[in-house]
Design an enzyme around this catalytic site. Structure first.
Site, mmCIF file in Angstrom:
data_model
loop_
_atom_site.group_PDB
_atom_site.id
_atom_site.type_symbol
_atom_site.label_atom_id
_atom_site.label_comp_id
_atom_site.label_asym_id
_atom_site.label_seq_id
_atom_site.Cartn_x
_atom_site.Cartn_y
_atom_site.Cartn_z
ATOM 1 N N LYS A 10 42.018 38.618 46.896
ATOM 2 C CA LYS A 10 41.593 38.629 45.509
ATOM 3 C C LYS A 10 41.843 40.018 44.959
ATOM 4 O O LYS A 10 41.833 41.022 45.674
ATOM 5 C CB LYS A 10 40.126 38.216 45.362
ATOM 6 C CG LYS A 10 39.111 39.148 45.996
ATOM 7 C CD LYS A 10 38.710 40.357 45.183
ATOM 8 C CE LYS A 10 38.292 39.988 43.792
ATOM 9 N NZ LYS A 10 38.036 41.228 42.971
ATOM 10 N N THR A 44 37.148 45.074 44.140
ATOM 11 C CA THR A 44 38.494 44.821 43.671
ATOM 12 C C THR A 44 39.372 44.117 44.667
ATOM 13 O O THR A 44 39.475 42.917 44.626
ATOM 14 C CB THR A 44 39.074 46.148 43.218
ATOM 15 O OG1 THR A 44 38.436 46.476 42.007
ATOM 16 C CG2 THR A 44 40.519 46.078 42.939
ATOM 17 N N THR A 69 37.093 37.187 41.194
ATOM 18 C CA THR A 69 36.235 37.711 40.107
ATOM 19 C C THR A 69 36.992 37.521 38.789
ATOM 20 O O THR A 69 36.892 36.482 38.175
ATOM 21 C CB THR A 69 35.849 39.184 40.357
ATOM 22 O OG1 THR A 69 37.028 39.961 40.609
ATOM 23 C CG2 THR A 69 34.891 39.303 41.539
ATOM 24 N N THR A 92 29.498 41.963 30.648
ATOM 25 C CA THR A 92 28.825 41.029 29.737
ATOM 26 C C THR A 92 29.484 39.663 29.786
ATOM 27 O O THR A 92 29.070 38.760 29.101
ATOM 28 C CB THR A 92 28.869 41.566 28.299
ATOM 29 O OG1 THR A 92 30.224 41.816 27.921
ATOM 30 C CG2 THR A 92 28.091 42.845 28.196
ATOM 31 N N GLU A 115 45.008 41.982 35.416
ATOM 32 C CA GLU A 115 44.195 41.601 34.261
ATOM 33 C C GLU A 115 44.999 41.710 32.963
ATOM 34 O O GLU A 115 45.470 42.787 32.586
ATOM 35 C CB GLU A 115 42.945 42.481 34.195
ATOM 36 C CG GLU A 115 41.961 42.152 35.310
ATOM 37 C CD GLU A 115 40.786 43.108 35.394
ATOM 38 O OE1 GLU A 115 39.788 42.742 36.029
ATOM 39 O OE2 GLU A 115 40.875 44.223 34.844
#
Length: 406
Positions: free
Chosen positions: A177, A195, A151, A406, A279
Site C-alpha cells: 500500500k 505510508t 488508506t 477530515t 495521490e
C-alpha cells in the site's frame, strides 16, 4: 498453477466492509508453520511503534503472523501506543494459537492517533476465525487483505512470481500500500501519516539471516527508487516470510539467483504500482539518468528531478519545459558539464550538448500526453546509470492532503 505460495493464509476487513463508515482496516497474513522472516524499515528518525516491536522479534529471524491495521499509524503515541500494540499481539496470539513472539505487526494511517482498541478487540478474533477457515487460503481472502491495508490508495497493489527447479516450484506473492508520503529510504536492519507497507510471502526454504541481504538488494532496486512527494514516512516497512513448504532450499544449486530475480520482480512491480497510484496522479514518470560517472551520481540526480514540484507540475500540464529538468539537475549536487548534457522526452531529444534542439514546443508536448512518460538524461560523463519512478502533481494531490485528517 496457483499464484499463492503453499502454506499461507490471509484475511482482511477493509474499511468499506464495515457496518458503519470507518477509516480503519485490519489484515492478517498467516503461515501454517513458523517461517523465516526478514524486514526492512524506514530510516526516518521518527519511527512508529511497530518498528521497535518488530525489530525485537526479528532477532530470531522467524515469524508466523503479520497483523496490519490501517487508518492509524500508531506513531508518536508514547507508552500508551506501545501498550496497545502489545495488547493487540496478545489478542492475536490467543485467537490464532500462535506464540506472541511469532507475531509481527504493522500500522499505517494518521500520525498521533491512538489505536481503535474497541474495534480491534472484537475484530482480531473474528478475522482470525475467518482466516483459519477454508476460505483463508483462497484468492478472495488474499485480495481482501490487500484491500484492508489501503488508506488513500485507489486500487490494490498485488504482484506474484514463480520459478521451477528440479521438479519443484517456488512461488512468491506480495501486496503493498502507498499513494502519498511516498519516498521510502529503508534498510533491512532498521537503522537509523503512514505510508509505504509491503508484505511478501514465499514457500522457499531459507533462513531469516540469509533472506536479509536479498531483501535489502530488492528494496534498493525498487521501493527505494520510487517517490510521490519526497516525504519519507515514519512507518515505511517491507516484510518477507519464507515457510519452506515448496521443499526447495535457498542453499540448493541455482536457487539463490532465481529467487533474487523473482523477488526483484515482485518488489519492482509493487513499487511501480505505488507511483502509478500516487495521490491525485494522472501520469507515471520514469526518470532515467545515463552516462554518469558513478551510479550514486546517477541516482542522486534522478531523485532530484523526480522530486521537483516544477518538473512534476509541468508533466501534469504536458508542458515541454525542459529548463525545469535542467535546473533540477544543476541543484542535485552532482558535478556535470551542462554543455555536454542531453534531455529527451521519450525518444525525442529536446536539449542536446547544452542547447535546445530544433524540435518545436508543440511537437515536444506529444510524448508528454501519454499516461506513462520517460524523461531521459544523458550526461556523457561515464557509463553509470540510475532511475527513479514517480508521478505528476495535480490539484487533487493538494486537495487530498489538505483534508487528510477530515
Amino acid at each position: 498453477m496457483s499464484q499463492f505460495p503453499l502454506g499461507f493464509r490471509a484475511a482482511g476487513l477493509p474499511r468499506h466492509d464495515r457496518p458503519r463508515p470507518s477509516r480503519h482496516g485490519l489484515a492478517i497474513f498467516y503461515s501454517e508453520t513458523p517461517a523465516a522472516a526478514a524486514a526492512s524499515f524506514t530510516t526516518n528518525v521518527v519511527k512508529c511503534v511497530h518498528i521497535p516491536v518488530d525489530q525485537e522479534r526479528l532477532r530470531r529471524g522467524q515469524a508466523q503472523v503479520i497483523m496490519v491495521n490501517s487508518g492509524c499509524a500508531n506513531c508518536c503515541t508514547g507508552a500508551r501506543g506501545l501498550r496497545e500494540a502489545r495488547k493487540t499481539i496478545a489478542w492475536a496470539s490467543q485467537a490464532l494459537g500462535v506464540a506472541e513472539d511469532q507475531i509481527l505487526i504493522a500500522s499505517t494511517g494518521v500520525i498521533g492517533d491512538f489505536m481503535p482498541m474497541d474495534l480491534l478487540e472484537d475484530e482480531i478474533p473474528m478475522l482470525s476465525k475467518r482466516l483459519l477457515s477454508e476460505g483463508g487460503a483462497h484468492y478472495q481472502s488474499f485480495h481482501k487483505a490487500a484491500e484492508a491495508i489501503m488508506t488513500t490508495d485507489t486500487t490494490v497493489k498485488i504482484a506474484h512470481a514463480a520459478f521451477a527447479l528440479g521438479g519443484r516450484t517456488v512461488r512468491l506473492w506480495g501486496c503493498a500500500k502507498g499513494a502519498g508520503m511516498i519516498h521510502p529510504t529503508m534498510t533491512p536492519t532498521g537503522k537509523p501519516h503512514a505510508t509505504m507497507l509491503a508484505f511478501i510471502l514465499t514457500d522457499l526454504e531459507a533462513a531469516g539471516k540469509a533472506l536479509k541481504p536479498m531483501l535489502e538488494a530488492a528494496v534498493n532496486k525498487s521501493f527505494n527508487r520510487v517517490t510521490v512527494d519526497g516525504d519519507t514516512s515514519t512507518n515505511d516497512s517491507a516484510f518477507l516470510l519464507a515457510n519452506g513448504r515448496s521443499g526447495l532450499s535457498l542453499k540448493a544449486p541455482g536457487v539463490k539467483a532465481k529467487f533474487q530475480t523473482a523477488l526483484g520482480e515482485v518488489c519492482i512491480s509493487l513499487a511501480k504500482q505505488m507511483a502509478k497510484d500516487g495521490e491525485g496522479a494522472s501520469k507515471f514518470l520514469e526518470i532515467r539518468v545515463e552516462g554518469a560517472r558513478t551510479e550514486a551520481d546517477a541516482q542522486k540526480m534522478a531523485m532530484t528531478v523526480a522530486t521537483s514540484p516544477l518538473v512534476k507540475t509541468a508533466a501534469y500540464g504536458e508542458d515541454s519545459n525542459w529548463g525545469r529538468i535542467l535546473a533540477a539537475m544543476g541543484r542535485s549536487g552532482v558535478h556535470f558539464d551542462p554543455s555536454k548534457a542531453d534531455i529527451s522526452f521519450g525518444t525525442l531529444c529536446v536539449f542536446r550538448h547544452g542547447a535546445p534542439t530544433s524540435v518545436s514546443a508543440e511537437k515536444a508536448r506529444e510524448p508528454l500526453k501519454a499516461k506513462e512518460v520517460t524523461l531521459r538524461i544523458q550526461l556523457h560523463a561515464g557509463k553509470a546509470q540510475g532511475f527513479y519512478w514517480t508521478c505528476d502533481f495535480t490539484g487533487q494531490y493538494v486537495d487530498i492532503n489538505a483534508r487528510y485528517r477530515t
